[in-house]
Write a protein that holds these residues in place. Sequence first.
Motif, PDB file in Angstrom:
ATOM      1  N   ALA A  24      -0.496   6.303 -12.010  1.00  0.00           N
ATOM      2  CA  ALA A  24      -0.698   4.864 -11.678  1.00  0.00           C
ATOM      3  C   ALA A  24      -1.741   4.757 -10.560  1.00  0.00           C
ATOM      4  O   ALA A  24      -1.926   5.700  -9.807  1.00  0.00           O
ATOM      5  CB  ALA A  24       0.615   4.241 -11.230  1.00  0.00           C
TER       6      ALA A  24
ATOM      7  N   ALA B  45       8.603  10.553  -4.805  1.00  0.00           N
ATOM      8  CA  ALA B  45       9.468  10.364  -5.983  1.00  0.00           C
ATOM      9  C   ALA B  45       9.362   8.947  -6.557  1.00  0.00           C
ATOM     10  O   ALA B  45       9.675   8.714  -7.722  1.00  0.00           O
ATOM     11  CB  ALA B  45      10.924  10.651  -5.611  1.00  0.00           C
ATOM     12  N   PHE B  46       8.915   7.991  -5.733  1.00  0.00           N
ATOM     13  CA  PHE B  46       8.822   6.600  -6.209  1.00  0.00           C
ATOM     14  C   PHE B  46       7.451   6.278  -6.785  1.00  0.00           C
ATOM     15  O   PHE B  46       7.227   5.177  -7.300  1.00  0.00           O
ATOM     16  CB  PHE B  46       9.115   5.624  -5.060  1.00  0.00           C
ATOM     17  CG  PHE B  46      10.500   5.730  -4.496  1.00  0.00           C
ATOM     18  CD1 PHE B  46      11.597   6.019  -5.311  1.00  0.00           C
ATOM     19  CD2 PHE B  46      10.724   5.545  -3.129  1.00  0.00           C
ATOM     20  CE1 PHE B  46      12.885   6.108  -4.784  1.00  0.00           C
ATOM     21  CE2 PHE B  46      12.002   5.629  -2.603  1.00  0.00           C
ATOM     22  CZ  PHE B  46      13.086   5.913  -3.426  1.00  0.00           C
ATOM     23  N   GLU B  47       6.497   7.202  -6.644  1.00  0.00           N
ATOM     24  CA  GLU B  47       5.141   6.942  -7.139  1.00  0.00           C
ATOM     25  C   GLU B  47       5.053   7.184  -8.640  1.00  0.00           C
ATOM     26  O   GLU B  47       5.579   8.174  -9.139  1.00  0.00           O
ATOM     27  CB  GLU B  47       4.129   7.864  -6.443  1.00  0.00           C
ATOM     28  CG  GLU B  47       4.085   7.719  -4.931  1.00  0.00           C
ATOM     29  CD  GLU B  47       3.373   6.459  -4.464  1.00  0.00           C
ATOM     30  OE1 GLU B  47       3.089   5.578  -5.294  1.00  0.00           O
ATOM     31  OE2 GLU B  47       3.108   6.369  -3.255  1.00  0.00           O
ATOM     32  N   LYS B  48       4.357   6.273  -9.306  1.00  0.00           N
ATOM     33  CA  LYS B  48       4.154   6.423 -10.759  1.00  0.00           C
ATOM     34  C   LYS B  48       3.071   7.473 -11.001  1.00  0.00           C
ATOM     35  O   LYS B  48       1.986   7.382 -10.417  1.00  0.00           O
ATOM     36  CB  LYS B  48       3.662   5.114 -11.362  1.00  0.00           C
ATOM     37  CG  LYS B  48       4.697   4.075 -11.602  1.00  0.00           C
ATOM     38  CD  LYS B  48       4.749   3.690 -13.076  1.00  0.00           C
ATOM     39  CE  LYS B  48       6.029   2.937 -13.373  1.00  0.00           C
ATOM     40  NZ  LYS B  48       7.025   3.021 -12.280  1.00  0.00           N
TER      41      LYS B  48
ATOM     42  N   VAL C 295       8.399   3.160   7.245  1.00  0.00           N
ATOM     43  CA  VAL C 295       8.809   4.288   6.405  1.00  0.00           C
ATOM     44  C   VAL C 295       7.781   4.572   5.306  1.00  0.00           C
ATOM     45  O   VAL C 295       7.398   3.652   4.569  1.00  0.00           O
ATOM     46  CB  VAL C 295      10.176   3.996   5.744  1.00  0.00           C
ATOM     47  CG1 VAL C 295      10.654   5.205   4.944  1.00  0.00           C
ATOM     48  CG2 VAL C 295      11.210   3.601   6.795  1.00  0.00           C
ATOM     49  N   PRO C 296       7.295   5.811   5.215  1.00  0.00           N
ATOM     50  CA  PRO C 296       6.339   6.145   4.154  1.00  0.00           C
ATOM     51  C   PRO C 296       7.039   6.216   2.785  1.00  0.00           C
ATOM     52  O   PRO C 296       8.181   6.657   2.693  1.00  0.00           O
ATOM     53  CB  PRO C 296       5.817   7.520   4.563  1.00  0.00           C
ATOM     54  CG  PRO C 296       6.886   8.112   5.420  1.00  0.00           C
ATOM     55  CD  PRO C 296       7.565   6.955   6.116  1.00  0.00           C
ATOM     56  N   VAL C 297       6.341   5.774   1.753  1.00  0.00           N
ATOM     57  CA  VAL C 297       6.902   5.781   0.396  1.00  0.00           C
ATOM     58  C   VAL C 297       7.130   7.222  -0.057  1.00  0.00           C
ATOM     59  O   VAL C 297       6.255   8.076   0.105  1.00  0.00           O
ATOM     60  CB  VAL C 297       5.963   5.061  -0.592  1.00  0.00           C
ATOM     61  CG1 VAL C 297       6.501   5.147  -2.021  1.00  0.00           C
ATOM     62  CG2 VAL C 297       5.786   3.598  -0.179  1.00  0.00           C
ATOM     63  N   ASP C 298       8.316   7.498  -0.583  1.00  0.00           N
ATOM     64  CA  ASP C 298       8.635   8.830  -1.107  1.00  0.00           C
ATOM     65  C   ASP C 298       7.788   9.085  -2.338  1.00  0.00           C
ATOM     66  O   ASP C 298       7.648   8.192  -3.187  1.00  0.00           O
ATOM     67  CB  ASP C 298      10.113   8.896  -1.520  1.00  0.00           C
ATOM     68  CG  ASP C 298      11.054   8.561  -0.377  1.00  0.00           C
ATOM     69  OD1 ASP C 298      11.678   9.477   0.158  1.00  0.00           O
ATOM     70  OD2 ASP C 298      11.154   7.354  -0.018  1.00  0.00           O
TER      71      ASP C 298
END
Lengths: 134, 134, 134, 134, 134, 134
Positions: F134, F128-131, F123-126
Amino acid sequence: MATVPLIQDHDASTEVQAVFDDIRATRGSDFINNFWRALAHDPELLRATWDRLKVVMGPGTLDPLVKEMIYIAVSTANGCSYCIHSHTAAAEAKGMTPEQHGELLSVIGMASTTNALVTGLQVPVDSAFEKDGA
Amino acid sequence: MATVPLIQDHDASTEVQAVFDDIRATRGSDFINNFWRALAHDPELLRATWDRLKVVMGPGTLDPLVKEMIYIAVSTANGCSYCIHSHTAAAEAKGMTPEQHGELLSVIGMASTTNALVTGLQVPVDSAFEKDGA
Amino acid sequence: MATVPLIQDHDASTEVQAVFDDIRATRGSDFINNFWRALAHDPELLRATWDRLKVVMGPGTLDPLVKEMIYIAVSTANGCSYCIHSHTAAAEAKGMTPEQHGELLSVIGMASTTNALVTGLQVPVDSAFEKDGA
Amino acid sequence: MATVPLIQDHDASTEVQAVFDDIRATRGSDFINNFWRALAHDPELLRATWDRLKVVMGPGTLDPLVKEMIYIAVSTANGCSYCIHSHTAAAEAKGMTPEQHGELLSVIGMASTTNALVTGLQVPVDSAFEKDGA
Amino acid sequence: MATVPLIQDHDASTEVQAVFDDIRATRGSDFINNFWRALAHDPELLRATWDRLKVVMGPGTLDPLVKEMIYIAVSTANGCSYCIHSHTAAAEAKGMTPEQHGELLSVIGMASTTNALVTGLQVPVDSAFEKDGA
Amino acid sequence: MATVPLIQDHDASTEVQAVFDDIRATRGSDFINNFWRALAHDPELLRATWDRLKVVMGPGTLDPLVKEMIYIAVSTANGCSYCIHSHTAAAEAKGMTPEQHGELLSVIGMASTTNALVTGLQVPVDSAFEKDGA
């Protein structure tokens, strides 16, 4: 990016080319995936890995699709993204249906939970599971 | 030794006894293995784990023996001794032959090597393995 | 992307700057890699990690290149991509040849297979391997 | 207990006996440890594993003791008790001192911490660590 | 890319839509993250996973933030990047401070080291830690 | 059996005795568990490990019992039996109830399943979860 260069055909030594030729002949496809191109930086390791893979994943007592599903299970538990992608593609090429894929994931997920619960509980092995004389 | 007491039948609460009864009825055997007796220290977790296991390992699109072999593969990669013993016994009860067991181990061993080589080489996923639109 | 901001020099507190200065002086390079910039969100953890790393990877009874190869081996088994990239670069900077890299990967691959086979077979430890009185 | 019987010499088939003979000749010792006796339940897997191990752990560009320490590092990260016991014994037989053993464990422990910190922080790989054209 | 298509709302079956609706209602947010959209390729697995997650992460004897930190700890040890990102975001939404995040990582890092040292040393369990009658 | 001798008090060097004394004073108990007796074969590693453990598990922003539960979670995911036994005993000494223990195991089990499902599905990271930044 890989930690070694990916060897392209025009850069392949005779030893590497011989393995690439065997991969193509065995698979009936011109495609050589990146794993072999990375391994090719060490021709002896490339040869040994391909020769063993050909035997292990070749004809035997287990169905070829079953072997791919076992490969996906191990690769998932080991967190190898590349391996999950390549063997899921291989399993689909061998006929894995979405229902079988979902069921495979269900078993992997179930085993992952009970592995963790057994470990957290440190459950002793039942004598009923011990092999006599083993 | 477990990190919790193993619940014996005479110490089982009504909720626990109900799950033990279902395990016995489903398996057609009076034997309750230690995993369930350890989980029984938390009746809700015991119930949830058994209910899910019954569905996942029950009838579906994959052969019951194949599911046991996938379970052994995950348990081996996760290093769960208890799980390896219990599911190897289950696989043998479902007809796994020594030849199939050896071939299962050969695939697990092969996957473990290539997982490590791919990881050590940090091989990038081939675009050919990517799902369009996924 | 990291789960914390990467601290740049102009954002570094005095405590963080002191560790960055020591990393630069110890390595004789102005480059501070992302691991330290991420750890810097917790100055105490940054300091403790750097102080210990400096001792463990510093002069001792094992060759510095051997230590990097051991680090790569552990990082590969643990599937830490960042660590594999950074320590492979460090090993190459310390003189690891392509032949040594291939041989390191061959040992890691071999160990991964036999670890899995031993685990799947649940082989009991030979008494010959037990330390007397241990 | 193992999940398969441990094959004793008097039960060994001709194929198995041939591998046992080669192990004894190669090691200059009559001792056959349990790993080989368990693997012997599948003569083809026994032969393939021994033949590959002999090459990988044989003469090469890395010192034999260094290979044993890398083997211990991988086996520790994978939690293989049997492998840790057998390869620690092998490393000691090859001259590993208590100081080197302690330093090996210090590096393994350090790598285990930083692997976990990097993973928990999800640190992005520095472009400085990427191979050009890889 | 995922190994399955990510199901968007307009492609969701009635069963999938019902789970998406429950996720939205339970979380009080319209956002459905990719994990659920990937799981949706198997509606039964989606339903079972969500139903169990809702119970496990719901009200109980442990603080919701503590449960998220335990989730991050397991996900870090298992190397699940997606899970680390999603549960770190969830922990921050539940009030995890940078100091608590740093301390969580310090404990995870410490446990990772001592786990490795104990394993490499094969330390026997002290009888003082054994449960009487367990 | 351990891979090193367990150092008893009468065999302890002055450096080792000093660490044992600090462990006893800090814990208010005369008991020194086997982990420290095994680590004592390398006084520098013993000292560094104890000094860091004392800081990490000492007073901070997280509750001492919460730290023990995080330690159990990591140790379970890493399959460290000794660590699970010792930290479960420590958590119980700090007041962990059977209900909390069951809930801890439920979260560990849930995380183990979703870690495996996410990994198997890649599953690719959404976003929305990326800082940001960062």
